[in-house]
Motif scaffolding. Structure first.
Motif, mmCIF file in Angstrom:
data_model
loop_
_atom_site.group_PDB
_atom_site.id
_atom_site.type_symbol
_atom_site.label_atom_id
_atom_site.label_comp_id
_atom_site.label_asym_id
_atom_site.label_seq_id
_atom_site.Cartn_x
_atom_site.Cartn_y
_atom_site.Cartn_z
ATOM 1 N N UNK A 45 15.940 -2.010 13.650
ATOM 2 C CA UNK A 45 15.599 -1.381 12.370
ATOM 3 C C UNK A 45 14.091 -1.419 12.209
ATOM 4 N N UNK A 46 13.561 -0.465 11.479
ATOM 5 C CA UNK A 46 12.112 -0.391 11.324
ATOM 6 C C UNK A 46 11.753 0.294 10.008
ATOM 7 N N UNK A 47 10.636 -0.133 9.437
ATOM 8 C CA UNK A 47 10.128 0.525 8.224
ATOM 9 C C UNK A 47 9.263 1.708 8.605
ATOM 10 N N UNK A 48 9.403 2.789 7.877
ATOM 11 C CA UNK A 48 8.559 3.969 8.093
ATOM 12 C C UNK A 48 7.941 4.404 6.777
ATOM 13 N N UNK A 49 6.653 4.670 6.810
ATOM 14 C CA UNK A 49 5.994 5.235 5.630
ATOM 15 C C UNK A 49 6.543 6.624 5.366
ATOM 16 N N UNK A 50 6.495 7.034 4.122
ATOM 17 C CA UNK A 50 7.101 8.314 3.757
ATOM 18 C C UNK A 50 6.429 9.491 4.467
ATOM 19 N N UNK A 51 5.178 9.305 4.852
ATOM 20 C CA UNK A 51 4.486 10.415 5.512
ATOM 21 C C UNK A 51 4.566 10.301 7.028
ATOM 22 N N UNK A 52 5.237 9.257 7.505
ATOM 23 C CA UNK A 52 5.330 9.068 8.961
ATOM 24 C C UNK A 52 6.775 8.980 9.405
ATOM 25 N N UNK A 90 1.671 4.837 -5.547
ATOM 26 C CA UNK A 90 2.314 5.240 -4.290
ATOM 27 C C UNK A 90 3.585 6.045 -4.567
ATOM 28 N N UNK A 91 4.364 5.604 -5.530
ATOM 29 C CA UNK A 91 5.606 6.318 -5.823
ATOM 30 C C UNK A 91 5.309 7.693 -6.428
ATOM 31 N N UNK A 92 4.398 7.723 -7.383
ATOM 32 C CA UNK A 92 4.130 8.978 -8.084
ATOM 33 C C UNK A 92 3.163 9.873 -7.321
ATOM 34 N N UNK A 93 2.559 9.317 -6.295
ATOM 35 C CA UNK A 93 1.585 10.064 -5.496
ATOM 36 C C UNK A 93 0.479 10.649 -6.355
ATOM 37 N N UNK A 136 0.821 -1.211 0.000
ATOM 38 C CA UNK A 136 0.000 0.000 0.000
ATOM 39 C C UNK A 136 0.856 1.262 0.000
ATOM 40 N N UNK A 137 1.925 1.224 0.763
ATOM 41 C CA UNK A 137 2.746 2.411 0.948
ATOM 42 C C UNK A 137 4.196 2.151 0.596
ATOM 43 N N UNK A 138 4.871 3.184 0.135
ATOM 44 C CA UNK A 138 6.318 3.108 -0.005
ATOM 45 C C UNK A 138 6.922 3.397 1.362
ATOM 46 N N UNK A 139 7.894 2.599 1.756
ATOM 47 C CA UNK A 139 8.484 2.752 3.080
ATOM 48 C C UNK A 139 10.004 2.857 3.000
ATOM 49 N N UNK A 140 10.575 3.378 4.054
ATOM 50 C CA UNK A 140 12.021 3.523 4.139
ATOM 51 C C UNK A 140 12.490 2.799 5.396
ATOM 52 N N UNK A 141 13.590 2.064 5.278
ATOM 53 C CA UNK A 141 14.113 1.321 6.412
ATOM 54 C C UNK A 141 15.127 2.174 7.172
ATOM 55 N N UNK A 142 14.874 2.380 8.448
ATOM 56 C CA UNK A 142 15.769 3.203 9.261
ATOM 57 C C UNK A 142 16.321 2.396 10.427
ATOM 58 N N UNK A 143 17.467 2.807 10.913
ATOM 59 C CA UNK A 143 18.057 2.153 12.091
ATOM 60 C C UNK A 143 18.144 3.193 13.200
ATOM 61 N N UNK A 144 17.954 2.713 14.414
ATOM 62 C CA UNK A 144 18.013 3.638 15.538
ATOM 63 C C UNK A 144 19.445 3.676 16.052
ATOM 64 N N UNK A 145 19.948 4.872 16.266
ATOM 65 C CA UNK A 145 21.350 5.019 16.662
ATOM 66 C C UNK A 145 21.548 4.621 18.115
ATOM 67 N N UNK A 146 22.648 3.905 18.362
ATOM 68 C CA UNK A 146 22.914 3.429 19.711
ATOM 69 C C UNK A 146 23.757 4.408 20.519
#
Lengths: 233, 233
Positions: free
Chosen positions: A120-127, A175-178, A28-38
């Motif tokens: 690590x966690x996926x985040x939607x582009x709007x979140x 989703x990519x082109x919005x 449904x959504x494009x997401x980005x994978x982020x890591x939390x800094x230690x």
DNA sequence: AACAAAAGTGTATTTTTTACACTAAGAATG
DNA sequence: CATTCTTAGTGTAAAAAATACACTTTTGTT
């Protein structure tokens, strides 16, 4: 590598790092994978997976190595995005970052994610959460690049399973082109490229008409590209 | 900058440099400005103007500084191209190069070129000499980028005088795209963007009908771009 | 005055893009 | 087992964009 300091020039050097924007798609959504800094700086803040470039590897090799180390990802589609060199982009010292973006199949990934020790966690582009360093900017640049690329290169397929339905592909493009895309026109155009192959198999256990699966022949695409063929949506 | 070695990491670091592909147009051909190397390695070979990035400047600032130092160019249109990081791209040591490309008005340039001490020369794309390092590859990448960019961004105007004729503009587009373009269709399309303004002035001392001069309003273009306008040829 | 050379102009045809609505299939429900 | 719900799948006509194409005009030269 030799440790002698027979440098061509002996200015102080910026450190060289890579950061990678990993795009995924959950249907449904494009997401980005982020890591939390230690650790500091930006302890507990979310950031792009990245790290320093070694002397015996290219920046692309570094980006791939770090993708594996930090997110357990192997064999991903990766492309250079842009080099960020603002003098104060890192509070510790001067670090120039060659940024990459990667397209991965998020479903496939979730399996191997457990192995990794970092959070690590996926985040939607709007979140997207507050991000460390200039990583918010890097992501914005990556999104723009992805938007531009999607209509003249068949990158979308990297984000889906090997088998996918046309409605899935359309949702991804939307989703990519919005922007919404007309179903009939989309099918017409995407099928007219001749790069999609209908399979016998159809969806199962869906509470409505089952959609047919298609596959994309990456090898044939590369062949055709060499012969001057240009994908275009 | 501080000279203490309180580095975040103490790996050896690649040196960081920039190289710039300077495009010009002589009215018939697209050309690239090269400088002849004075010392080893690749002594007497032709190379892109470039050099090392200082600690207190971005790579773009470095590229602009070096353009001025090595070719006497100021205020040029410059854009990041790609970062080249092959481990052995420089025989002396590991050097990562952030490459840029610049578009300059070759006529304007020839005036100020004399001031500079280094030997520099324009080369047509089909008459490039043997090049130092991986600079031939960098130029190939830059040409591809320029080709792609020209049809969805009005970059061509950077290569011409402020006043130019439509035949000049068309010849430029034909040179960049390496294909003939229909005169009438070209005019129709380029004028329909509304970004070109006809001037009263016409060519003089030409042994045929004099062409009208036009100008391109860069300021208005930027305004329109902000409002979502997209140039397209 | 005639010639040479490139500038400038319009229309018809083809191709591409867009807009749009119903039928088909499969599961769930009563 | 008939009804309902939900999404898959299909074609055509109208509008817009791209293409192909030839003659007249202007300017300097001979």
């Amino acid at each position: 590598m030799k440790k002698e300091k027979k440098y061509t020039y002996d200015y102080e050097r910026p450190a060289l790092a890579t950061d990678t924007v990993i795009f995924g798609f959950d249907g449904a959504q494009v997401k980005v994978l982020l890591t939390q800094r230690e650790r500091e700086p930006f302890k507990n803040k979310w950031a792009l997976p990245g790290g320093f470039v070694f002397m015996e590897e290219t920046t692309e090799q570094a980006a791939k190595r770090l993708l594996q180390e930090k997110a357990g990802l192997r064999n991903v589609y990766i492309e250079q995005l842009y080099t960020f060199s603002e003098v104060d982009r890192d509070p510790r010292e001067r670090i120039v970052a060659v940024a990459y973006y990667a397209l991965v199949n998020a479903h496939q990934y979730e399996v191997s994610a457990g192995r990794d020790t970092l959070k690590t966690e996926w985040f939607g582009l709007s979140e997207l959460p507050k991000l460390a360093f200039d990583h918010a900017r890097i992501i914005r640049v990556a999104i723009e690049r992805l938007k531009g690329k999607v209509s003249y290169q068949p990158v979308g397929f990297e984000l889906l399973n090997e088998k996918f339905t046309l409605p899935q592909l359309q949702t991804l493009y939307e989703a990519i082109l919005e922007m919404p895309i007309d179903k009939r026109n989309f099918r017409k155009k995407i099928l007219s490229t001749g790069l999609l192959f209908p399979l016998e198999e159809k969806e199962k256990n869906v509470a409505h008409k089952a959609a047919r699966y298609y596959s994309f022949d990456k090898r044939m695409y590369k062949e055709l590209t060499k012969k001057g063929f240009h994908f275009e949506l």
